[in-house]
Write a protein that holds these residues in place. Structure first.
Motif, PDB file in Angstrom:
ATOM      1  N   CYS A   1       0.832  -1.213   0.000  1.00 12.46           N
ATOM      2  CA  CYS A   1       0.000   0.000   0.000  1.00 12.46           C
ATOM      3  C   CYS A   1       0.862   1.256   0.000  1.00 12.46           C
ATOM      4  O   CYS A   1       0.555   2.232  -0.687  1.00 12.46           O
ATOM      5  CB  CYS A   1      -0.907   0.004   1.232  1.00 12.46           C
ATOM      6  N   VAL A   2       1.950   1.223   0.768  1.00 19.96           N
ATOM      7  CA  VAL A   2       2.801   2.403   0.903  1.00 19.96           C
ATOM      8  C   VAL A   2       3.432   2.789  -0.432  1.00 19.96           C
ATOM      9  O   VAL A   2       3.366   3.957  -0.847  1.00 19.96           O
ATOM     10  CB  VAL A   2       3.898   2.173   1.958  1.00 19.96           C
ATOM     11  N   TRP A   3       4.023   1.821  -1.151  1.00 18.42           N
ATOM     12  CA  TRP A   3       4.696   2.213  -2.401  1.00 18.42           C
ATOM     13  C   TRP A   3       3.691   2.544  -3.491  1.00 18.42           C
ATOM     14  O   TRP A   3       3.939   3.427  -4.326  1.00 18.42           O
ATOM     15  CB  TRP A   3       5.705   1.162  -2.844  1.00 18.42           C
ATOM     16  N   ARG A   4       2.533   1.867  -3.487  1.00 16.08           N
ATOM     17  CA  ARG A   4       1.504   2.203  -4.473  1.00 16.08           C
ATOM     18  C   ARG A   4       0.939   3.599  -4.224  1.00 16.08           C
ATOM     19  O   ARG A   4       0.800   4.418  -5.140  1.00 16.08           O
ATOM     20  CB  ARG A   4       0.385   1.167  -4.443  1.00 16.08           C
ATOM     21  N   GLY A   5       0.601   3.872  -2.970  1.00 16.39           N
ATOM     22  CA  GLY A   5       0.106   5.204  -2.634  1.00 16.39           C
ATOM     23  C   GLY A   5       1.151   6.280  -2.881  1.00 16.39           C
ATOM     24  O   GLY A   5       0.823   7.391  -3.324  1.00 16.39           O
ATOM     25  N   GLY A   6       2.427   5.938  -2.636  1.00 17.10           N
ATOM     26  CA  GLY A   6       3.503   6.894  -2.882  1.00 17.10           C
ATOM     27  C   GLY A   6       3.657   7.233  -4.355  1.00 17.10           C
ATOM     28  O   GLY A   6       3.826   8.401  -4.718  1.00 17.10           O
ATOM     29  N   ALA A   7       3.590   6.218  -5.201  1.00 15.07           N
ATOM     30  CA  ALA A   7       3.706   6.441  -6.648  1.00 15.07           C
ATOM     31  C   ALA A   7       2.536   7.273  -7.161  1.00 15.07           C
ATOM     32  O   ALA A   7       2.721   8.216  -7.961  1.00 15.07           O
ATOM     33  CB  ALA A   7       3.767   5.104  -7.379  1.00 15.07           C
ATOM     34  N   MET A   8       1.317   6.956  -6.705  1.00 13.27           N
ATOM     35  CA  MET A   8       0.145   7.715  -7.105  1.00 13.27           C
ATOM     36  C   MET A   8       0.272   9.171  -6.649  1.00 13.27           C
ATOM     37  O   MET A   8      -0.063  10.113  -7.382  1.00 13.27           O
ATOM     38  CB  MET A   8      -1.119   7.078  -6.528  1.00 13.27           C
ATOM     39  N   GLY A   9       0.761   9.375  -5.435  1.00 11.08           N
ATOM     40  CA  GLY A   9       0.897  10.721  -4.890  1.00 11.08           C
ATOM     41  C   GLY A   9       1.941  11.542  -5.628  1.00 11.08           C
ATOM     42  O   GLY A   9       1.741  12.741  -5.882  1.00 11.08           O
ATOM     43  N   ALA A  10       3.066  10.920  -5.992  1.00 14.49           N
ATOM     44  CA  ALA A  10       4.111  11.639  -6.722  1.00 14.49           C
ATOM     45  C   ALA A  10       3.620  12.079  -8.096  1.00 14.49           C
ATOM     46  O   ALA A  10       3.880  13.212  -8.529  1.00 14.49           O
ATOM     47  CB  ALA A  10       5.351  10.749  -6.857  1.00 14.49           C
TER      48      ALA A  10
ATOM     49  N   GLY B   1      -1.428  17.424 -18.863  1.00 15.98           N
ATOM     50  CA  GLY B   1      -2.364  16.424 -19.370  1.00 15.98           C
ATOM     51  C   GLY B   1      -1.718  15.060 -19.495  1.00 15.98           C
ATOM     52  O   GLY B   1      -2.326  14.030 -19.163  1.00 15.98           O
ATOM     53  N   LEU B   2      -0.465  15.021 -19.964  1.00 12.53           N
ATOM     54  CA  LEU B   2       0.262  13.751 -20.049  1.00 12.53           C
ATOM     55  C   LEU B   2       0.470  13.140 -18.667  1.00 12.53           C
ATOM     56  O   LEU B   2       0.302  11.930 -18.470  1.00 12.53           O
ATOM     57  CB  LEU B   2       1.616  13.984 -20.732  1.00 12.53           C
ATOM     58  N   LEU B   3       0.814  13.980 -17.695  1.00 10.81           N
ATOM     59  CA  LEU B   3       1.016  13.479 -16.335  1.00 10.81           C
ATOM     60  C   LEU B   3      -0.287  12.972 -15.724  1.00 10.81           C
ATOM     61  O   LEU B   3      -0.296  11.973 -14.994  1.00 10.81           O
ATOM     62  CB  LEU B   3       1.617  14.586 -15.467  1.00 10.81           C
ATOM     63  N   TYR B   4      -1.406  13.642 -16.019  1.00 10.70           N
ATOM     64  CA  TYR B   4      -2.697  13.152 -15.534  1.00 10.70           C
ATOM     65  C   TYR B   4      -3.027  11.795 -16.149  1.00 10.70           C
ATOM     66  O   TYR B   4      -3.601  10.920 -15.495  1.00 10.70           O
ATOM     67  CB  TYR B   4      -3.805  14.150 -15.853  1.00 10.70           C
ATOM     68  N   ALA B   5      -2.666  11.608 -17.417  1.00  9.47           N
ATOM     69  CA  ALA B   5      -2.883  10.316 -18.061  1.00  9.47           C
ATOM     70  C   ALA B   5      -2.093   9.221 -17.339  1.00  9.47           C
ATOM     71  O   ALA B   5      -2.610   8.118 -17.087  1.00  9.47           O
ATOM     72  CB  ALA B   5      -2.476  10.383 -19.534  1.00  9.47           C
ATOM     73  N   CYS B   6      -0.844   9.532 -16.992  1.00 11.23           N
ATOM     74  CA  CYS B   6      -0.028   8.575 -16.238  1.00 11.23           C
ATOM     75  C   CYS B   6      -0.659   8.274 -14.882  1.00 11.23           C
ATOM     76  O   CYS B   6      -0.666   7.116 -14.422  1.00 11.23           O
ATOM     77  CB  CYS B   6       1.385   9.136 -16.047  1.00 11.23           C
ATOM     78  N   HIS B   7      -1.208   9.304 -14.250  1.00  9.36           N
ATOM     79  CA  HIS B   7      -1.844   9.102 -12.944  1.00  9.36           C
ATOM     80  C   HIS B   7      -3.091   8.239 -13.059  1.00  9.36           C
ATOM     81  O   HIS B   7      -3.323   7.344 -12.236  1.00  9.36           O
ATOM     82  CB  HIS B   7      -2.206  10.460 -12.331  1.00  9.36           C
ATOM     83  N   ILE B   8      -3.897   8.461 -14.092  1.00  8.61           N
ATOM     84  CA  ILE B   8      -5.111   7.665 -14.294  1.00  8.61           C
ATOM     85  C   ILE B   8      -4.767   6.190 -14.473  1.00  8.61           C
ATOM     86  O   ILE B   8      -5.387   5.302 -13.873  1.00  8.61           O
ATOM     87  CB  ILE B   8      -5.899   8.188 -15.508  1.00  8.61           C
TER      88      ILE B   8
ATOM     89  N   PHE C   1      -9.575   3.272  -0.409  1.00  7.81           N
ATOM     90  CA  PHE C   1      -9.696   4.370   0.561  1.00  7.81           C
ATOM     91  C   PHE C   1      -8.360   4.622   1.249  1.00  7.81           C
ATOM     92  O   PHE C   1      -7.939   5.767   1.432  1.00  7.81           O
ATOM     93  CB  PHE C   1     -10.787   4.053   1.578  1.00  7.81           C
ATOM     94  N   LEU C   2      -7.682   3.539   1.627  1.00  8.26           N
ATOM     95  CA  LEU C   2      -6.366   3.675   2.256  1.00  8.26           C
ATOM     96  C   LEU C   2      -5.342   4.213   1.260  1.00  8.26           C
ATOM     97  O   LEU C   2      -4.522   5.073   1.605  1.00  8.26           O
ATOM     98  CB  LEU C   2      -5.916   2.303   2.783  1.00  8.26           C
TER      99      LEU C   2
ATOM    100  N   ALA D   1      -1.218  12.181   1.308  1.00  7.69           N
ATOM    101  CA  ALA D   1      -0.130  12.489   2.234  1.00  7.69           C
ATOM    102  C   ALA D   1       1.180  12.703   1.475  1.00  7.69           C
ATOM    103  O   ALA D   1       1.937  13.640   1.779  1.00  7.69           O
ATOM    104  CB  ALA D   1       0.023  11.367   3.254  1.00  7.69           C
ATOM    105  N   VAL D   2       1.456  11.866   0.484  1.00  6.08           N
ATOM    106  CA  VAL D   2       2.684  12.002  -0.298  1.00  6.08           C
ATOM    107  C   VAL D   2       2.640  13.278  -1.143  1.00  6.08           C
ATOM    108  O   VAL D   2       3.627  14.011  -1.239  1.00  6.08           O
ATOM    109  CB  VAL D   2       2.892  10.759  -1.186  1.00  6.08           C
ATOM    110  N   THR D   3       1.483  13.554  -1.747  1.00  6.29           N
ATOM    111  CA  THR D   3       1.341  14.788  -2.523  1.00  6.29           C
ATOM    112  C   THR D   3       1.571  16.004  -1.643  1.00  6.29           C
ATOM    113  O   THR D   3       2.270  16.959  -2.038  1.00  6.29           O
ATOM    114  CB  THR D   3      -0.062  14.870  -3.156  1.00  6.29           C
ATOM    115  N   ALA D   4       0.995  15.995  -0.444  1.00  9.23           N
ATOM    116  CA  ALA D   4       1.168  17.114   0.492  1.00  9.23           C
ATOM    117  C   ALA D   4       2.637  17.281   0.862  1.00  9.23           C
ATOM    118  O   ALA D   4       3.154  18.411   0.898  1.00  9.23           O
ATOM    119  CB  ALA D   4       0.332  16.884   1.746  1.00  9.23           C
TER     120      ALA D   4
END
Length: 295
Positions: A67-76, A157-164, A177-178, A185-188
């Motif tokens: 969860c930590v590395w997945r959430g971290g990648a999504m946040g970055a 827009g390209l970065l949003y595509a990567c995030h999606i 949810f987690l 938290a990572v984005t902040a």
């Protein structure tokens, strides 16, 4: 909430998220004159992370390294997308910023193809083309010219595509949810680090209106809307999700027109029709027309 219920609400959640985000373009354009972007994003995501961490406190027992590395990648990725898009907004109009950001609805099917070896269908391609054409007409301001802000927005827009695509991949088999709390938290954290370079802390205070905007962005446009996006994406294929998320652009222009930030143009109505047609194409593949012809 049961998983079957979340599946039924997935697409309405995405649409509601885009409606909320659409209301932020003209608000942000004015607020960035008073508030440093990095501080605005840092405050926004810190408060949102805190709210959701408290609301979903029972889910913390499921926290693990995955969860930590997945959430971290999504946040970055989310930090990079928001920062680039909003810096672009400083040097373009709200409508053009909304339009150029929405190029992700074209990029996502092909990006997901590279990641998951699942090629886009002809209906995905047709829907994406119709959607971008529609958003272009809605956002048309009388001519075509690219500023530095426009180019930054395209990169956003390209970065949003990567995030999606990342959300679609990383949420599989995980507590969305987690993951959302960790993402915020990572984005902040990235944004607070950014304030060290922009010297963006408001040591002299902010106008009262700016604080109200910050609260709206944190609670409605981040805690609620991004949670709706993540939950909706988990139960929606990436191409359909990207197309629905592109509704943010026409909603953004509509709010700008409604509150006097931009003037309506006749082409706008044709644009809305093309966007509606794109959604119908993506969701039905025009099967109802083919049934009519056969009959």
């Amino acid at each position: 909430m049961r998983e079957s219920t979340l599946k039924k609400l997935a697409k309405p959640m995405i649409v509601l998220a885009t409606l909320i985000w659409g209301s932020t373009f003209f608000i942000l354009k004015d607020t960035l004159d008073d508030v440093d972007l990095m501080f605005l994003l840092a405050f926004r995501f810190t408060l949102a992370a805190g709210i959701l961490a408290l609301v979903f406190w029972r889910r913390w027992k499921g926290l693990d390294l995955g969860c930590v590395w997945r959430g971290g990648a999504m946040g970055a990725l989310l930090f990079a997308a928001y920062a680039v898009q909003n810096y672009g907004l400083m040097d373009t109009t709200p409508g053009k910023n909304a339009f150029f950001t929405a190029v992700y609805c074209v990029i996502v099917p092909f990006l997901y193809w590279g990641v998951d070896k699942l090629p886009p269908t002809r209906w995905n391609v047709l829907a994406a083309v119709l959607c971008v054409a529609g958003i272009g007409l809605v956002s048309w301001d009388g001519g075509v010219s690219l500023t530095g802000g426009d180019l930054l927005t395209l990169c956003g827009g390209l970065l949003y595509a990567c995030h999606i695509v990342a959300v679609s991949k990383f949420s599989q088999g995980r507590d969305i949810f987690l993951l959302t709390v960790l993402q915020f938290a990572v984005t902040a954290a990235c944004c607070w680090a950014g304030t060290l370079f922009t010297r963006g802390l408001p040591v002299d205070g902010l106008p009262a209106r700016a604080w109200w905007v910050l609260l709206y962005l944190a609670v409605a446009a981040t805690a609620l809307a991004l949670l709706f996006q993540n939950v909706g994406q988990k139960y929606t294929d990436p191409s359909s999700a990207a197309l629905l998320l592109a509704l943010e652009a026409p909603f953004g222009v509509a709010f700008s027109v409604l509150f006097g930030a931009e003037s309506p143009a006749p082409l706008m109505y044709l644009g809305f029709f093309l966007i509606f047609l794109a959604i119908v194409c993506s969701e039905t593949q025009f099967k109802f027309l083919r049934r009519t012809v056969k009959a």
